[in-house]
Design a protein around this motif. Structure first.
Motif, PDB file in Angstrom:
ATOM      1  N   ARG A 187      49.225  25.677  42.908  1.00 19.35           N
ATOM      2  CA  ARG A 187      50.134  26.074  41.821  1.00 19.35           C
ATOM      3  C   ARG A 187      49.867  25.396  40.483  1.00 19.35           C
ATOM      4  O   ARG A 187      50.467  25.759  39.471  1.00 19.35           O
ATOM      5  N   ILE A 188      48.966  24.402  40.470  1.00 18.25           N
ATOM      6  CA  ILE A 188      48.901  23.561  39.267  1.00 18.25           C
ATOM      7  C   ILE A 188      48.428  24.314  38.025  1.00 18.25           C
ATOM      8  O   ILE A 188      48.931  24.071  36.933  1.00 18.25           O
ATOM      9  N   ARG A 189      47.496  25.251  38.190  1.00 17.16           N
ATOM     10  CA  ARG A 189      46.973  25.919  36.997  1.00 17.16           C
ATOM     11  C   ARG A 189      48.050  26.766  36.313  1.00 17.16           C
ATOM     12  O   ARG A 189      48.278  26.649  35.110  1.00 17.16           O
ATOM     13  N   ALA A 190      48.717  27.567  37.106  1.00 21.44           N
ATOM     14  CA  ALA A 190      49.771  28.427  36.524  1.00 21.44           C
ATOM     15  C   ALA A 190      50.848  27.561  35.880  1.00 21.44           C
ATOM     16  O   ALA A 190      51.338  27.852  34.776  1.00 21.44           O
ATOM     17  N   LEU A 202      41.355  24.552  30.589  1.00 25.10           N
ATOM     18  CA  LEU A 202      42.680  24.578  29.953  1.00 25.10           C
ATOM     19  C   LEU A 202      42.757  23.509  28.851  1.00 25.10           C
ATOM     20  O   LEU A 202      42.187  22.426  28.999  1.00 25.10           O
ATOM     21  N   PRO A 203      43.509  23.799  27.768  1.00 21.15           N
ATOM     22  CA  PRO A 203      43.635  22.819  26.677  1.00 21.15           C
ATOM     23  C   PRO A 203      44.668  21.744  27.010  1.00 21.15           C
ATOM     24  O   PRO A 203      45.710  21.622  26.363  1.00 21.15           O
ATOM     25  N   ILE A 204      44.374  20.999  28.052  1.00 21.85           N
ATOM     26  CA  ILE A 204      45.295  19.932  28.475  1.00 21.85           C
ATOM     27  C   ILE A 204      44.487  18.653  28.664  1.00 21.85           C
ATOM     28  O   ILE A 204      43.258  18.690  28.637  1.00 21.85           O
ATOM     29  N   THR A 205      45.165  17.545  28.890  1.00 24.11           N
ATOM     30  CA  THR A 205      44.477  16.279  29.194  1.00 24.11           C
ATOM     31  C   THR A 205      44.576  16.050  30.693  1.00 24.11           C
ATOM     32  O   THR A 205      45.678  16.022  31.247  1.00 24.11           O
ATOM     33  N   GLN A 221      51.966  27.443  31.915  1.00 26.45           N
ATOM     34  CA  GLN A 221      53.336  27.757  31.465  1.00 26.45           C
ATOM     35  C   GLN A 221      53.952  26.603  30.673  1.00 26.45           C
ATOM     36  O   GLN A 221      54.692  26.813  29.718  1.00 26.45           O
ATOM     37  N   VAL A 222      53.640  25.387  31.076  1.00 23.11           N
ATOM     38  CA  VAL A 222      54.178  24.230  30.332  1.00 23.11           C
ATOM     39  C   VAL A 222      53.518  24.176  28.956  1.00 23.11           C
ATOM     40  O   VAL A 222      54.182  23.923  27.940  1.00 23.11           O
ATOM     41  N   ARG A 223      52.219  24.469  28.932  1.00 23.98           N
ATOM     42  CA  ARG A 223      51.468  24.431  27.670  1.00 23.98           C
ATOM     43  C   ARG A 223      52.003  25.448  26.659  1.00 23.98           C
ATOM     44  O   ARG A 223      51.907  25.263  25.456  1.00 23.98           O
ATOM     45  N   GLU A 224      52.579  26.541  27.167  1.00 22.91           N
ATOM     46  CA  GLU A 224      53.177  27.537  26.253  1.00 22.91           C
ATOM     47  C   GLU A 224      54.388  26.961  25.531  1.00 22.91           C
ATOM     48  O   GLU A 224      54.778  27.444  24.481  1.00 22.91           O
ATOM     49  N   ARG A 225      54.981  25.918  26.131  1.00 25.74           N
ATOM     50  CA  ARG A 225      56.208  25.365  25.545  1.00 25.74           C
ATOM     51  C   ARG A 225      56.018  24.013  24.881  1.00 25.74           C
ATOM     52  O   ARG A 225      56.796  23.644  24.014  1.00 25.74           O
ATOM     53  N   LEU A 226      55.015  23.272  25.322  1.00 27.09           N
ATOM     54  CA  LEU A 226      54.746  21.951  24.726  1.00 27.09           C
ATOM     55  C   LEU A 226      53.271  21.870  24.356  1.00 27.09           C
ATOM     56  O   LEU A 226      52.398  22.273  25.134  1.00 27.09           O
ATOM     57  N   ALA A 227      53.011  21.322  23.169  1.00 29.81           N
ATOM     58  CA  ALA A 227      51.634  21.336  22.655  1.00 29.81           C
ATOM     59  C   ALA A 227      50.715  20.386  23.408  1.00 29.81           C
ATOM     60  O   ALA A 227      49.497  20.567  23.420  1.00 29.81           O
ATOM     61  N   ARG A 228      51.278  19.372  24.017  1.00 28.73           N
ATOM     62  CA  ARG A 228      50.444  18.385  24.717  1.00 28.73           C
ATOM     63  C   ARG A 228      50.881  18.259  26.165  1.00 28.73           C
ATOM     64  O   ARG A 228      52.055  17.982  26.443  1.00 28.73           O
ATOM     65  N   VAL A 229      49.927  18.446  27.048  1.00 24.66           N
ATOM     66  CA  VAL A 229      50.215  18.396  28.488  1.00 24.66           C
ATOM     67  C   VAL A 229      49.208  17.460  29.153  1.00 24.66           C
ATOM     68  O   VAL A 229      47.998  17.602  28.961  1.00 24.66           O
TER      69      VAL A 229
END
Ligand SMILES: Nc1nc2c(ncn2[C@@H]2O[C@H](COP(=O)(O)OP(=O)(O)O)[C@@H](O)[C@H]2O)c(=O)[nH]1
Ligand SMILES: [Mg+2]
Length: 260
Positions: A19-22, A52-55, A26-34
């Motif tokens: 489930r982690i990718r989805a 994905l544009p996350i850390t 979805q979190v990235r749609e709401r917060l700029a930094r994940v």
């Protein structure tokens, strides 16, 4: 706070390939930094997040949820976070609820906001429900705070000002105890909690790393340590029983819990 780009999400993940990718998207749609902390997963959790544009932070060996969270907090503070929102990596929390936590944080800036699973509590396994109730009472007593709702929820917002005061130890093994203990330490620093009501998602295929007896025992022992050190903290108990006044009245606006 809804538009604050410096609110950072921290998602601890241990074997959450399903489930982690989805969730991260979805979190990235709401917060700029994940930030996702992959804690020695062996199921390809990290690979699922490619592109994905996350850390993504990775612990080579499993150190436990508490250690993963603390590693995420340290990284978020280094990014200059104003607040950190934590969500479980197994998809039990709905990213759609994030704005409600942000709104609560705006109303109660000097609080930890807990997304409390009150709506559909009956869906949780009975042993977990009992363990959670027990933990709520015990942790509230040690915190000296009127009944904390859902002290075991991993869906929270922590103001960075508070995180900077905590002795964060990301390299030390720390399991689910951290999320209980942090409430006690924060309360003694004058940072209390408020709750917003959410529905957690319980799927038949959800597995849990929480060991009902072993983890509850670890938490009980640690909380007992805090109580013993304060001579069983009678004032804390009297506050839970509402014999003594709510200490939150002193450090912010009305202590009415915004549970709705
Ligand atoms: N970093 C880290 N995260 C963990 C560990 N165990 C569980 N988690 C994460 O913590 C969250 C809650 O864990 P879970 O096993 O679902 O517990 P429950 O929801 O309380 O039953 C999920 O995001 C897990 O991936 C661990 O050992 N290390
Ligand atoms: Mg879970």
């Amino acid at each position: 706070m809804a538009a604050d780009p410096m609110v950072v999400a921290v998602i601890p993940a241990y074997n959450e390939a399903r489930r982690i990718r989805a969730l991260a998207e979805q979190v990235r749609e709401r917060l700029a930094r994940v930030i996702v902390v992959d804690d020695g997963s062996t199921d390809g959790t990290a690979a699922c997040l490619e592109g994905l544009p996350i850390t993504l932070l990775r612990n080579p060996v499993n150190l436990g949820k508490g250690a993963g969270l603390q590693r995420g907090f340290v990284a978020a503070l280094e990014m200059g976070a104003s607040a950190v929102v934590t969500l479980d990596g197994d998809g039990q929390h709905r990213p759609e609820d994030i704005p409600r936590l942000l709104a609560a944080a705006e109303a109660w800036p000097r609080r930890i906001i807990i997304a409390a699973r009150t709506g559909n509590r009956a869906c949780a396994p009975p042993l977990r429900r009992f363990a959670n109730r027990f933990a709520d009472f015990w942790i509230s007593w040690a915190s000296g705070c009127p009944m904390i709702r859902d002290s075991q929820s991993g869906f929270r917002l922590y103001p960075s000002e508070l995180l900077r005061l905590l002795p964060l130890r990301p390299e030390e093994r720390n399991t689910f105890v951290f999320e209980s203990e942090v409430l006690i330490i924060a309360a003694h620093l004058g940072w209390y909690t408020e709750a917003v009501a959410i529905d957690a998602i319980y799927r038949p295929d959800n597995t849990s790393n929480y060991q009902a007896w072993a983890d509850t025992w670890r938490i009980t022992r640690r909380v007992a340590g805090h109580l013993f050190r304060r001579g069983m903290y009678p004032a804390g108990l009297l506050r839970v029983l509402r014999v003594l006044p709510d200490p939150r009245k002193k450090n912010g606006p009305a202590a009415r819990a915004p549970l709705s």
